[in-house]
Design a protein around this motif. Structure first.
Motif, PDB file in Angstrom:
ATOM      1  N   TRP A  30       0.830  -1.198   0.000  1.00  0.00           N
ATOM      2  CA  TRP A  30       0.000   0.000   0.000  1.00  0.00           C
ATOM      3  C   TRP A  30       0.868   1.252   0.000  1.00  0.00           C
ATOM      4  O   TRP A  30       1.801   1.382   0.794  1.00  0.00           O
ATOM      5  CB  TRP A  30      -0.932   0.016   1.205  1.00  0.00           C
ATOM      6  CG  TRP A  30      -1.918  -1.115   1.206  1.00  0.00           C
ATOM      7  CD1 TRP A  30      -1.818  -2.293   1.895  1.00  0.00           C
ATOM      8  CD2 TRP A  30      -3.128  -1.184   0.447  1.00  0.00           C
ATOM      9  NE1 TRP A  30      -2.902  -3.092   1.620  1.00  0.00           N
ATOM     10  CE2 TRP A  30      -3.719  -2.442   0.736  1.00  0.00           C
ATOM     11  CE3 TRP A  30      -3.764  -0.322  -0.437  1.00  0.00           C
ATOM     12  CZ2 TRP A  30      -4.922  -2.843   0.161  1.00  0.00           C
ATOM     13  CZ3 TRP A  30      -4.966  -0.720  -1.009  1.00  0.00           C
ATOM     14  CH2 TRP A  30      -5.532  -1.954  -0.711  1.00  0.00           C
ATOM     15  N   ALA A  31       0.553   2.193  -0.889  1.00  0.00           N
ATOM     16  CA  ALA A  31       1.368   3.402  -1.040  1.00  0.00           C
ATOM     17  C   ALA A  31       1.444   4.205   0.257  1.00  0.00           C
ATOM     18  O   ALA A  31       2.508   4.728   0.608  1.00  0.00           O
ATOM     19  CB  ALA A  31       0.801   4.270  -2.163  1.00  0.00           C
ATOM     20  N   MET A  32       0.327   4.318   0.970  1.00  0.00           N
ATOM     21  CA  MET A  32       0.321   5.117   2.192  1.00  0.00           C
ATOM     22  C   MET A  32       1.230   4.500   3.263  1.00  0.00           C
ATOM     23  O   MET A  32       1.949   5.220   3.963  1.00  0.00           O
ATOM     24  CB  MET A  32      -1.109   5.255   2.719  1.00  0.00           C
ATOM     25  CG  MET A  32      -1.267   6.299   3.804  1.00  0.00           C
ATOM     26  SD  MET A  32      -0.988   7.980   3.197  1.00  0.00           S
ATOM     27  CE  MET A  32      -1.452   8.922   4.660  1.00  0.00           C
ATOM     28  N   ASP A  33       1.205   3.192   3.380  1.00  0.00           N
ATOM     29  CA  ASP A  33       2.103   2.520   4.315  1.00  0.00           C
ATOM     30  C   ASP A  33       3.560   2.803   3.956  1.00  0.00           C
ATOM     31  O   ASP A  33       4.403   3.046   4.837  1.00  0.00           O
ATOM     32  CB  ASP A  33       1.880   1.005   4.287  1.00  0.00           C
ATOM     33  CG  ASP A  33       0.540   0.592   4.880  1.00  0.00           C
ATOM     34  OD1 ASP A  33      -0.034   1.391   5.642  1.00  0.00           O
ATOM     35  OD2 ASP A  33       0.082  -0.519   4.575  1.00  0.00           O
ATOM     36  N   GLN A  34       3.854   2.765   2.681  1.00  0.00           N
ATOM     37  CA  GLN A  34       5.225   2.986   2.230  1.00  0.00           C
ATOM     38  C   GLN A  34       5.702   4.401   2.564  1.00  0.00           C
ATOM     39  O   GLN A  34       6.848   4.607   2.963  1.00  0.00           O
ATOM     40  CB  GLN A  34       5.326   2.723   0.728  1.00  0.00           C
ATOM     41  CG  GLN A  34       5.091   1.278   0.341  1.00  0.00           C
ATOM     42  CD  GLN A  34       5.042   1.071  -1.160  1.00  0.00           C
ATOM     43  OE1 GLN A  34       5.401   1.953  -1.945  1.00  0.00           O
ATOM     44  NE2 GLN A  34       4.586  -0.104  -1.591  1.00  0.00           N
ATOM     45  N   LEU A  35       4.813   5.372   2.410  1.00  0.00           N
ATOM     46  CA  LEU A  35       5.186   6.752   2.720  1.00  0.00           C
ATOM     47  C   LEU A  35       5.409   6.940   4.212  1.00  0.00           C
ATOM     48  O   LEU A  35       6.324   7.672   4.627  1.00  0.00           O
ATOM     49  CB  LEU A  35       4.103   7.704   2.215  1.00  0.00           C
ATOM     50  CG  LEU A  35       4.035   7.873   0.693  1.00  0.00           C
ATOM     51  CD1 LEU A  35       2.812   8.690   0.297  1.00  0.00           C
ATOM     52  CD2 LEU A  35       5.306   8.542   0.157  1.00  0.00           C
ATOM     53  N   ILE A  36       4.597   6.294   5.036  1.00  0.00           N
ATOM     54  CA  ILE A  36       4.806   6.387   6.481  1.00  0.00           C
ATOM     55  C   ILE A  36       6.121   5.721   6.862  1.00  0.00           C
ATOM     56  O   ILE A  36       6.884   6.247   7.682  1.00  0.00           O
ATOM     57  CB  ILE A  36       3.622   5.760   7.240  1.00  0.00           C
ATOM     58  CG1 ILE A  36       2.382   6.650   7.087  1.00  0.00           C
ATOM     59  CG2 ILE A  36       3.956   5.591   8.717  1.00  0.00           C
ATOM     60  CD1 ILE A  36       1.153   6.128   7.802  1.00  0.00           C
ATOM     61  N   ASP A  37       6.411   4.561   6.272  1.00  0.00           N
ATOM     62  CA  ASP A  37       7.694   3.906   6.546  1.00  0.00           C
ATOM     63  C   ASP A  37       8.859   4.778   6.101  1.00  0.00           C
ATOM     64  O   ASP A  37       9.906   4.834   6.762  1.00  0.00           O
ATOM     65  CB  ASP A  37       7.753   2.553   5.829  1.00  0.00           C
ATOM     66  CG  ASP A  37       6.837   1.513   6.462  1.00  0.00           C
ATOM     67  OD1 ASP A  37       6.473   1.688   7.634  1.00  0.00           O
ATOM     68  OD2 ASP A  37       6.477   0.542   5.768  1.00  0.00           O
ATOM     69  N   CYS A  38       8.687   5.468   4.989  1.00  0.00           N
ATOM     70  CA  CYS A  38       9.716   6.384   4.491  1.00  0.00           C
ATOM     71  C   CYS A  38       9.928   7.524   5.490  1.00  0.00           C
ATOM     72  O   CYS A  38      11.063   7.909   5.790  1.00  0.00           O
ATOM     73  CB  CYS A  38       9.284   6.935   3.142  1.00  0.00           C
ATOM     74  SG  CYS A  38      10.585   7.767   2.219  1.00  0.00           S
TER      75      CYS A  38
END
Length: 402
Positions: A156-164
């Motif tokens: 999921w893109a949103m998860d990836q941005l939070i991890d970033c």
């Protein structure tokens, strides 16, 4: 006859790299004062700039800077926010350590040695934050994409941005970037109910972690940008009243919550910034959260007025229901607000503190008298109720980055 500037804009799609680079570099200075220059021929320069985001690093950085500046224009913003290809380009470049790309106009493949970690990640974060001001970007919450294995385990893109945002703090993931401006992206998206629900719901695919818990830990970070964006995100999330029990609970297994019965333990992260080195009487500390007791004698209170106001307004939002007010009283929020009022001279902060006192110390229905040290105990005008601004007004105050 086109002017010299109009001719310069035409060079943004020139086949020669040096000419494209010179044009983009010179046009940066005009992107704040002459937005109309980039709207010629049905936004043709904007289309060129979208392509230049994938060009060589110096060109891409200038193109991103121009797009950040001109995205203050509604027409340009919609053109950017609704462009799926641009969104995927930005997500790919901000989340992946190394990638392969083609020079925009020459079709030549870049090697890994020519293309180190993304040097414009912070500019990409700023552009995403601006794009999030358009309602269409809510689709990020439903966007699946390839997993950047060095960064995340989620599709999921949103998860990836939070991890970033989490792993990239202080250059830990990419030496060229701190990803602080992603906090503004989260804050703007948190204006929307769908994002608030996502941020406060345990994610089964991520060990039932509540996404807001990954963000809230940065309320005392050294970066002012990160602290302000996180405070704004939390405040916007607090508009979701059904999520208050989860936000206020400090238990990993809370039988009062629906499965998986996990609390977010938000309060320490919004109360600690409001606290200084003051000592509290025993009756004040009895029941106070463990994280807020026995602080170091050199503990410093948050100095930014807007951040302090955001945290206090979050407390106001969390006091919407009787059950929530009971929690805030039980963990002794009032003494913390009292000391904040005593030691901060800013009138806006003091007024916000007064509003908290009005709510927490007033009598509930069926009670005969106000709480001890109740309404008006701060002196001056603190006995006057001040209405909390409506949700729309609060959302409009989310900080702009341009």
């Amino acid at each position: 006859m086109p002017t010299e500037l109009e001719e310069l804009v035409e060079f943004l799609h020139h086949g020669n790299t040096q000419i494209r680079q010179a044009a983009a570099e010179h046009l940066v200075g005009y992107s704040q004062s002459n937005v109309s220059l980039f709207k010629r021929n049905q936004l043709e320069p904007v289309k060129d700039l979208k392509l230049l985001v994938k060009d060589y690093a110096p060109i891409a950085k200038n193109a991103l800077t121009i797009l950040i500046n001109i995205s203050s224009d509604t027409e340009v913003l919609k053109s950017l926010a609704k462009d799926d290809a641009l969104l995927e380009t930005l997500l790919s470049r901000i989340t992946v350590c190394q990638f392969t790309e083609y020079a925009a106009a020459e079709g030549r493949k870049l090697t890994a040695s020519q293309n180190p970690k993304e040097q414009s990640a912070n500019e990409i974060a700023m552009l995403l934050a601006n794009m999030a001001k358009d309602d269409s970007l809510q689709r990020v919450l439903e966007l699946k994409r390839d997993i950047p294995k060095e960064l995340s385990t989620s599709k999921w893109a949103m998860d990836q941005l939070i991890d970033c945002f989490v792993k990239g703090a202080a250059g830990a993931y990419n030496k060229h970037a701190d990803y602080d401006y992603l906090s503004y992206f989260f804050a703007d998206l948190a204006k929307f109910p769908k994002t608030r629900e996502y941020l406060t719901t345990p994610q089964e695919h991520d060990a039932n972690i509540i996404p807001i818990t990954k963000i809230q830990v940065f309320t005392d970070h050294a970066s002012h940008i990160r602290r302000l964006g996180v405070a704004s995100t939390i405040k916007n999330v607090a508009f979701l009243v059904p999520a208050h029990p989860v936000l206020l609970s400090n238990l990993n297994s809370d039988p009062s919550l629906p499965p998986p019965s996990i609390g977010a333990n938000l309060l320490p992260y919004i109360l600690l910034p409001l606290m200084g080195p003051e000592e509290y009487a025993d009756e004040d500390t009895e029941g106070m959260l463990d994280e807020l007791q026995l602080l170091e004698p050199d503990k410093e209170r948050e100095t930014d007025v807007e951040i302090m106001k955001a945290h206090i307004e979050t407390i106001l939002l969390l006091s919407t229901t009787k059950e929530s007010r009971q929690v805030l009283r039980r963990v002794k929020v009032y003494p913390i607000i009292r000391e904040c009022h005593l030691h901060v001279e800013n009138e806006d902060v003091r007024e916000a503190c007064d509003r908290v006192v009005q709510i927490l110390q007033r009598r509930e229905e069926g009670e005969e008298e106000d709480m001890p040290g109740g309404v008006g105990s701060f002196g001056g005008d603190s006995g006057k109720m001040v209405a909390l601004q409506n949700e729309e007004d609060e959302e409009e105050r989310i900080v702009d980055i341009v």
